[in-house]
Design an enzyme around this catalytic site. Structure first.
Site, mmCIF file in Angstrom:
data_model
loop_
_atom_site.group_PDB
_atom_site.id
_atom_site.type_symbol
_atom_site.label_atom_id
_atom_site.label_comp_id
_atom_site.label_asym_id
_atom_site.label_seq_id
_atom_site.Cartn_x
_atom_site.Cartn_y
_atom_site.Cartn_z
ATOM 1 C CG ASP A 92 -1.947 1.099 1.159
ATOM 2 O OD1 ASP A 92 -2.968 0.878 0.495
ATOM 3 O OD2 ASP A 92 -1.722 2.173 1.744
ATOM 4 C CB ILE A 93 0.899 4.298 -2.125
ATOM 5 C CG1 ILE A 93 1.171 3.477 -3.401
ATOM 6 C CG2 ILE A 93 1.662 5.616 -2.168
ATOM 7 C CD1 ILE A 93 0.727 4.178 -4.668
ATOM 8 C CD GLU A 124 -4.699 4.096 -1.408
ATOM 9 O OE1 GLU A 124 -4.933 4.350 -0.218
ATOM 10 O OE2 GLU A 124 -5.553 4.199 -2.301
#
Length: 629
Positions: free
Chosen positions: A500-501, A544
């Site tokens: 995950d960003i 994301e």
């Protein structure tokens, strides 16, 4: 078309027999899809009260005196009324072996519906939901074309309070489903609906292609009619709102009126052109033109007036069309136009089914099956009758050919030369026919191969995320299941990483969503470039978040691969509109040897748990752990 009397009688017999068989088949299927027992019988003590002053709320509805509540049978149909109605019903306890219940209101055209569930003797709701086509489709508690509301589990049973306010008909066909029962019913219904709508679309597209090749406007009008009818039925059943315009709330409130008026308009134009009414009566032709124009104007009015007024106008015009079409068909049939009888019967049957469905919708003539199935019945029978008319035309042409051959043989006996010439012509015609048959067969085989290639290409496109170019969530679900089975079969470790960003919302807020999309695409390309084995796969899981599948990889190897990805993302900022955006990612890694069915789902949850652990520990790091046995 002039036909012999015995031929007409034979066609009449097949017309009646085919219509009866189609109706019987449709009704059998419809009643199998409408479980009038079990799910309906679970609902008890169904009552309603009309809130003319609009003063009732979920907090004071229990203060209504018992004498104001009126009992009503299920399915409820109270006609058209603009004021809110409140309904009260009791639900049975939830058995331990069934799982949760689902309450379904099988009438997607309600504008607003609110549902609250109460424990016995309590005035505080355990759960409340809202839905209806006056709200965005995404706001529904369950993303389904019907109105579905999950029921909280209860060992004592529950009381449900339902508030309905709509500009159309107050209809409330309520069913209480078990989850398994609903899935099985939906599977059968979707198969039936898929075949039905697919057949209509195939008819519309084929006639549209015939128009493009022949420039005959009759085919264009028929295509317009079929597409409009398909969209009308799709809007009535809720499929169009669920899959075509899910966020167009304003349009959904007018879609049924728009497409229903368009369908009748195209049907009138098609009938006028097909039957060549102008050759028999200019007055009748002008009348059909006028009716077509009225339905065209009604389409524009549908964009302005509320649905309650639109349905009354449509019903009035539809009644006139039914009577005029039947009268015109009988008149042309008496004049000897045999095909007019069959075509008029086909259109009249569809229009009559629409008329009866409208009466049922207004609670003037209730039926045991939903009114939308009446429209489908009319469309199915009409299609069957049109196919029969085509068969009649083919049979008539064949009989004319046989008559011509008999006359030729009679002339043959009088002149030998004419006989030899005729045989030569017949031989040449037979050879050309066989050549054309072979040519069409080859074209069909080529078309089938091209269709198969197109289907394979479409399947590939459906597995690609349009923004990043990597695999999407659909592909991930299939691949994870396949690799889980392989791990179980070969007893090899399967590793799964969820990435995950970090602080992606801040990136969107500071640089904009376009920059955010560029960041997601950049991360996807970096992750894809760092895979070294053809069996490894990276997919966009959603937003994301990304998922990496590493078959036949132990925990340490998977952690090393993901750590390399983390460092690469950290060290390679993305350039967007002259701005350099640095990013980091957090990741969770889980590894196990799959031992049973759906074990891979537990692996996914454990990897997601490690991802959250990495975020809670400060982000920009990798957490890895074997899935506990």
């Amino acid at each position: 078309m002039q036909l012999r009397t015995h031929t007409v009688r034979r066609y009449d017999f097949w017309l009646v027999a085919s219509t009866c068989l189609a109706i019987a088949f449709f009704l059998v299927v419809a009643f199998r899809l409408v479980p009038v027992s079990t799910s309906v019988e679970r609902i008890g003590n169904l009552q309603y009260v009309q809130d003319s002053e609009e003063t009732l709320t979920f907090e004071n509805v229990f203060d209504v005196p018992p004498e104001r509540w009126q009992s009503v049978s299920n399915p409820v149909n109270l006609g058209m009324n603009h004021v809110p109605f409140w309904f009260s019903l009791t639900l049975p306890p939830t058995p331990d072996n069934l799982g949760a219940f689902l309450v379904e209101v099988r009438y997607p055209l309600l504008d607003n519906i609110e549902v609250a569930f109460y424990a016995p003797g309590s005035t505080e709701p355990q759960m409340t939901y809202s839905g209806g086509d006056a709200q965005a489709f995404s706001s529904r508690p369950v993303s389904h074309e019907s109105l579905l509301f999950p029921v909280p589990s209860s060992s004592e049973g529950l009381q449900a309070i339902v508030r309905v306010k709509t500009g159309g008909t107050i209809r409330l066909p309520i069913r209480l489903w078990e989850e398994k029962e609903f899935v099985e019913h939906t599977s059968k219904q979707n198969l039936f609906m898929g075949i039905f709508f697919g057949f209509l679309l195939a008819m519309g597209i084929s006639n549209l292609f015939l128009f493009l090749t022949t420039r005959n406007r009759t085919f264009l009008m028929y295509s317009g009619y079929v597409f409009s009818l398909t969209l009308t039925l799709g809007a009535i059943h809720g499929f169009a709102y669920a899959h075509i315009w899910p966020n167009q709330v304003w349009f959904q409130g007018r879609a049924v009126a728009i497409f229903a008026n368009a369908a009748i308009m195209f049907a009138l134009i098609f009938s006028r052109m097909l039957l060549q009414v102008s050759e028999h009566s200019r007055r009748a032709d002008h009348l059909l033109k006028l009716l077509s124009a009225l339905f065209a104007v009604n389409i524009l009015i549908s964009l302005i007036l509320p649905y309650a007024y639109l349905i009354r106008i449509f019903l009035l015009l539809l009644s006139a069309v039914v009577l005029i079409t039947l009268a015109l068909g009988i008149w042309l049939a008496l004049k000897g136009v045999v095909v007019a009888r069959y075509y008029s019967f086909a259109w009249a049957f569809l229009l009559f089914s629409g008329f009866t469905a409208s009466l049922d919708n207004l609670n003037l003539l209730p039926f045991d099956i939903p009114s939308n199935y009446l429209l489908m019945l009319g469309a199915a029978v009409e299609t069957l009758i049109l196919a029969l008319v085509l068969a009649i035309s083919y049979s008539h042409n064949r009989e004319e050919m046989y008559d011509a051959q008999e006359k030729a043989l009679a002339q043959e006996k009088a002149a030998l030369l004419a006989k030899e010439d005729l045989l030569a012509v017949q031989t040449r015609y037979q050879e050309e026919l066989e050549y054309k048959v072979e040519e069409r067969t080859l074209e069909l085989e080529i078309a089938l191969r091209e269709l198969s290639d197109a289907n394979r290409e479409l399947e590939t496109l459906n597995s690609i995320d349009s923004m990043t170019g990597i695999r999407n969530r659909r592909h991930f679900d299939k691949r994870l299941m396949a690799e889980g089975r392989r791990s179980r079969r070969e007893q090899t470790p399967l590793s799964l990483a969820m990435l995950d960003i970090d602080h992606f919302k801040r990136i969107n807020d500071e640089f904009g969503h376009t920059a955010g999309d560029s960041c997601i695409s950049h991360v996807a390309k970096q992750l894809q470039s760092l895979l070294r084995r053809p069996t490894d796969d990276v997919c966009r899981y959603g937003g994301e978040e990304f998922a990496v599948i590493l078959p036949n990889t132990d925990l340490s190897g998977a952690e090393q691969v993901v750590e390399t990805m983390r460092k690469a993302i950290e060290s390679t900022p993305v350039e967007v509109d002259g701005e350099s955006i640095s990013m980091t990612i957090s990741a969770g890694v889980a590894t196990t040897v799959v031992a049973y069915e759906e074990h891979e789902l537990a692996l996914l949850k454990h990897a997601d748990k490690q991802l959250y652990a990495a975020k809670e520990a400060g982000r920009n790091q990798v957490k890895a752990d074997n899935l506990p046995g």
